[in-house]
Write an enzyme that holds these catalytic residues in place. Structure first.
Site, PDB file in Angstrom:
ATOM      1  N   GLY A   1       0.801  -1.201   0.000  1.00 37.81           N
ATOM      2  CA  GLY A   1       0.000   0.000   0.000  1.00 37.81           C
ATOM      3  C   GLY A   1       0.840   1.260   0.000  1.00 37.81           C
TER       4      GLY A   1
ATOM      5  N   SER B   1      -2.901 -15.408   2.975  1.00 39.43           N
ATOM      6  CA  SER B   1      -1.993 -15.423   1.837  1.00 39.43           C
ATOM      7  C   SER B   1      -0.544 -15.247   2.312  1.00 39.43           C
ATOM      8  CB  SER B   1      -2.392 -14.300   0.874  1.00 39.43           C
ATOM      9  OG  SER B   1      -1.402 -14.071  -0.082  1.00 39.43           O
TER      10      SER B   1
ATOM     11  N   THR C   1       8.224  -7.218  -4.397  1.00 38.01           N
ATOM     12  CA  THR C   1       9.659  -7.440  -4.223  1.00 38.01           C
ATOM     13  C   THR C   1      10.212  -8.341  -5.328  1.00 38.01           C
ATOM     14  OG1 THR C   1       9.599  -7.053  -1.855  1.00 38.01           O
ATOM     15  CG2 THR C   1      11.407  -8.397  -2.669  1.00 38.01           C
TER      16      THR C   1
ATOM     17  N   ASP D   1      -8.204  -6.806  -1.984  1.00 40.04           N
ATOM     18  CA  ASP D   1      -7.192  -7.444  -1.161  1.00 40.04           C
ATOM     19  C   ASP D   1      -7.727  -7.479   0.268  1.00 40.04           C
ATOM     20  OD1 ASP D   1      -4.800  -8.602  -0.512  1.00 40.04           O
ATOM     21  OD2 ASP D   1      -3.550  -6.910  -1.059  1.00 40.04           O
TER      22      ASP D   1
ATOM     23  N   LYS E   1      -2.652   1.068   2.352  1.00 34.67           N
ATOM     24  CA  LYS E   1      -3.637  -0.015   2.396  1.00 34.67           C
ATOM     25  C   LYS E   1      -4.358  -0.011   3.742  1.00 34.67           C
ATOM     26  CE  LYS E   1      -2.782  -3.856   0.240  1.00 34.67           C
ATOM     27  NZ  LYS E   1      -1.991  -5.052  -0.073  1.00 34.67           N
TER      28      LYS E   1
ATOM     29  N   THR F   1      -1.733  -5.488  -6.243  1.00 28.60           N
ATOM     30  CA  THR F   1      -2.414  -4.293  -6.732  1.00 28.60           C
ATOM     31  C   THR F   1      -1.454  -3.107  -6.800  1.00 28.60           C
ATOM     32  OG1 THR F   1      -3.068  -3.735  -4.486  1.00 28.60           O
ATOM     33  CG2 THR F   1      -4.641  -5.016  -5.763  1.00 28.60           C
TER      34      THR F   1
END
Lengths: 504, 504
Positions: B179, B275, B214, B267, B299, B209
């Site tokens: 986020g 997840s 990474t 999400d 986020k 999103t």
């Protein structure tokens, strides 16, 4: 917002992707490279002032010629283009209303204007199938508040065609929330009340999750694909009609939602109320009776759920200017003996014609609902209304009226017969104490109903009957061996559809 | 359950339908007719013991030859068939777990065994995209209870590959919930703590999103597609790795869910926890630090939300045998100056190499997170851990360790440059008081990140800076004119991304 665009020629793929337009582009095509498109992104396609949003599938070099964009059937239809026409392909506009859908998923309520934007974008075909699935799932399961349901209803009405009936004060309607196989009272109720002079221009939907909707059943009996002008003529001539609502663009967003609801076998409460009422309001109705069957395996399972749903229908209806009366009915077992479009039509005809052996439960439900409509109209009480309905059925007025309606719609059809019939036998002796409506409906669907009109089943025994091992419980009807096998395999798998209690 | 089946030959359509297999069948084909298939139904396809479920598109006679079934790329790959091989086509088996998804939509909780059945069917590719969208939407927005999140996590672990590290007691990990554009601390933290001898086999995901994950950033710097044996070797040699987790089948259901989450830009909290933790547990981690940036446009928006999420991570982790520490960090503005895979990699290198002008905010966040990991390992307190981290960065140990890791993964890559660069100018003078992270991230995504590694943007001013009208706020980087135009159009549309307060 169209930021940039590039020209390609139309290549007809000859692929039916239902209501989601798909564009097939070569990975090496200039437009793909310069626009940076990747598989499964959404792209905009425009031609001569029309534009659509399509889901992108990347194709190999052999599949689509260089300089062309392959289009699925619905993409071609909605763009109004032909082979080799020029189209411009660009990034899909950012659909702002999708952020409102996400807000809803995350538990925020939608304001009326927000709901209107979502529904308007859906009816303009701007949402992909997964986006529609997301919206439906976020709204199902009691997650729409009262104001949201009213807003959804109004938004659905506003984005489609609306009927009016000049010179008619009161327009009557009825609806059943479903979940009860064979509960095909609509053609009976329409015939009875319009025989008495009430105006009832009935537009019905096809099945959502059931083996038959009223439109599917009526299509076995007559033409139901009427345009607006034909409906006006039929209603002028007979005071009623029994048409399919989908041809009229009455609530186009609802039609798009229903397809995904069907794929998901999902039919949420708020969505249900908005779907039903939006079509009634768009059809110009002023009074409606809604049948809510209640039973363990019906759509509505408990009297409490029925009360809540009834109060939602009544209050949302009132907020939208529609007088609604809901009636909770017995939803513990199927109604009539036929399940599936043609078999339900057979039961309807038997009741109208007063045939011996016509299903008494179907007949009495129709009389009760017609009685309520008469009471809504004249306020003389349901009992007197039912006496009137009984008389109109018995003296042939309703049957005469049904024939007038089907005649005006293009003539009555004779019913077909399924190609494959197979009795399904009872595995033990005793008394039938319950029938699982949901699993029975699924058998009829797997047999091919409603897509195959003659597919479905005919019950040979029902709750309360004593049966002997080896005796047939129902006859399975289908039009392909694959579907017959599939339905039988489902019948044999999992919990029994008929619960038989052994004699002590 | 395969009730019946019919043989057709494979026709390679050359169409990439991503992870949803599609079969293209002629409407007049014997199998379609005898099985009663209709467009958009789901069908089963089998060949030599393998079988898949595919979505049916009906095709015209010209598109697919008689006697053939057209298959999309993924359908061919998953079936392992070639052109003209025989396949049998039949009704899709009834997926019983979908009725559990519907129960969830309607507000019922799922038992662990029920969650396991859903996840197992998803990872076996039995769900269509709209069905996955339905499941995700039903679980998003705080609708998963604690036990459900634990069950989802365990189910995701159980249906994939699991790593173990023989002879290693403690395996460390870190994660950022995202986020916050540019917050690329992972390569730094891994280099610092593994330079001190902690084992940190880091597998990362690609962006869900955001403009870069990474794995996307590390791919700009080295090979990240390592198989299990390569990972073992790299970790044996260096004590760490910086690999993409997706090649390892660590949590295959999650990979399928993430694609639809991305399409929906969704999400959810429980989904997020499951997840993240499922991948940590499957990777054999025992200790993990989780960075939760908090800010109005991050986020996680409020400290209260961060607390709730932190407690969820910690408690679900504990229930699954993983020690988790969460750290709420400043999420009010982007971190570093680069946004997008390559630009974020540039910032990471600058910090490791101790370059003048290296982003101080990125550097200090990495030190703080590494400090927490040291404290988790030795219990000497976060402050002492941070001092240690600072030293390892300053004395070049972390940079040396980063070079060893990338060398072991296949060698370090030099960074590319975007083809199109465009400064975006400030429209008024004053002080920047806030930056909308979400809209800024969207600009970078529209510019092509993360699919184009060099696409994204480089910030030239941030919160607190005084700017003059006409001065550049950031440089937009893209690899196609279409994407550049599209990103600029979005920048100009709607609310300003940079809020500039005029001098009084």
């Amino acid at each position: 917002m169209v930021a940039s665009s590039s020209q390609l020629r139309v290549f007809k793929m000859g692929i039916n992707t239902h209501q989601e337009p798909v564009v097939y582009m070569r990975g090496d095509c200039d437009v793909c490279l310069s626009e940076g498109f990747a598989a499964s992104s959404r792209v905009g396609i425009s031609s001569q002032g029309r534009s659509i949003i399509a889901t992108l599938n990347i194709s190999s070099d052999e599949t689509v010629p260089k300089g062309y964009a392959g289009l699925s059937d619905i993409a071609i239809e909605r763009l109004g283009v032909a082979q080799s026409d020029l189209v411009s392909v660009h990034h899909a506009p950012y659909i702002e209303s999708l952020s409102l859908v996400r807000r809803k998923v995350f538990g925020h309520s939608l304001l009326p204007a927000e709901m209107a934007r979502i529904v308007s974008d859906i009816s303009a075909h701007k949402y992909s199938d997964v986006e529609i699935a997301c919206f439906l799932s976020a709204c199902a399961g009691g997650r729409l508040g009262f104001d949201e349901i009213v807003a959804l209803t109004q938004a659905m009405v506003n984005c489609g065609q609306q009927l009016d009936w000049p010179g008619v004060d009161r327009v009557f309607d009825k609806h059943c929330v479903g979940g009860l196989p064979g509960n095909r009272t609509t053609p009976l109720v329409v015939s009875i009340v319009s025989a008495a002079g009430l105006v009832m221009p009935k537009t019905s939907s096809r099945a959502i999750t059931s083996p038959a909707g009223t439109a599917d059943t009526m299509e076995a009996l007559t033409n139901v694909r009427l345009g607006l002008n034909e409906i006006r003529r039929v209603v002028r001539e007979t005071g009623a009609c029994l048409a399919w609502g989908g041809a009229m663009n009455l609530s186009p967003a609802d039609d798009l939602l229903i397809r995904i609801e069907r794929a998901l076998d999902l039919d949420g409460e708020g969505q249900l109320v908005a779907s039903v009422l939006s079509k009634k309001i768009a059809a110009g109705s002023t009074h409606a009776v809604i049948d809510i069957p209640v039973g363990e395996t019906a759509k509505v399972r408990t009297p409490g759920d029925a009360d809540r749903l009834a109060s939602l229908f009544t209050s949302v209806g009132a907020a939208c200017g529609l007088k609604v009366r809901c009636i909770a009915t017995d939803g513990s077992k199927p109604v009539g003996a036929g399940i599936g479009p043609t078999e339900e039509a057979r039961d309807v005809l038997a009741v109208l014609q007063g045939k011996r052996g016509a299903p008494e439960d179907l007949r009495s439900r129709a009389i009760m609902l017609a009685g309520h409509l008469f009471d809504l109209a004249d306020g003389r009480g349901v009992k007197e209304g039912m006496v009137k309905a009984e008389r109109l059925l018995q003296n042939g007025s309703a049957w005469g009226q049904f024939k007038r309606i089907t005649e005006a719609q293009g003539g009555q059809r004779s019913l077909g017969e399924a190609r494959f019939r197979r009795p399904v036998l009872c595995s033990e002796s005793g008394t039938i104490v319950s029938i699982d409506n949901r699993r029975l409906a699924r058998v009829a669907k797997l047999a091919g109903a409603p897509a195959s009109s003659t597919a479905g089943l005919r019950l040979l025994a029902t709750v309360g009957d004593r049966v002997t091992k080896g005796e047939p419980l129902y006859e399975l009807l289908s039009d392909s061996p694959g579907q017959q096998d599939y339905a039988l395999a489902f019948n044999d798998m999992g919990p029994a559809i008929f619960t038989v209690k052994r004699e002590e």
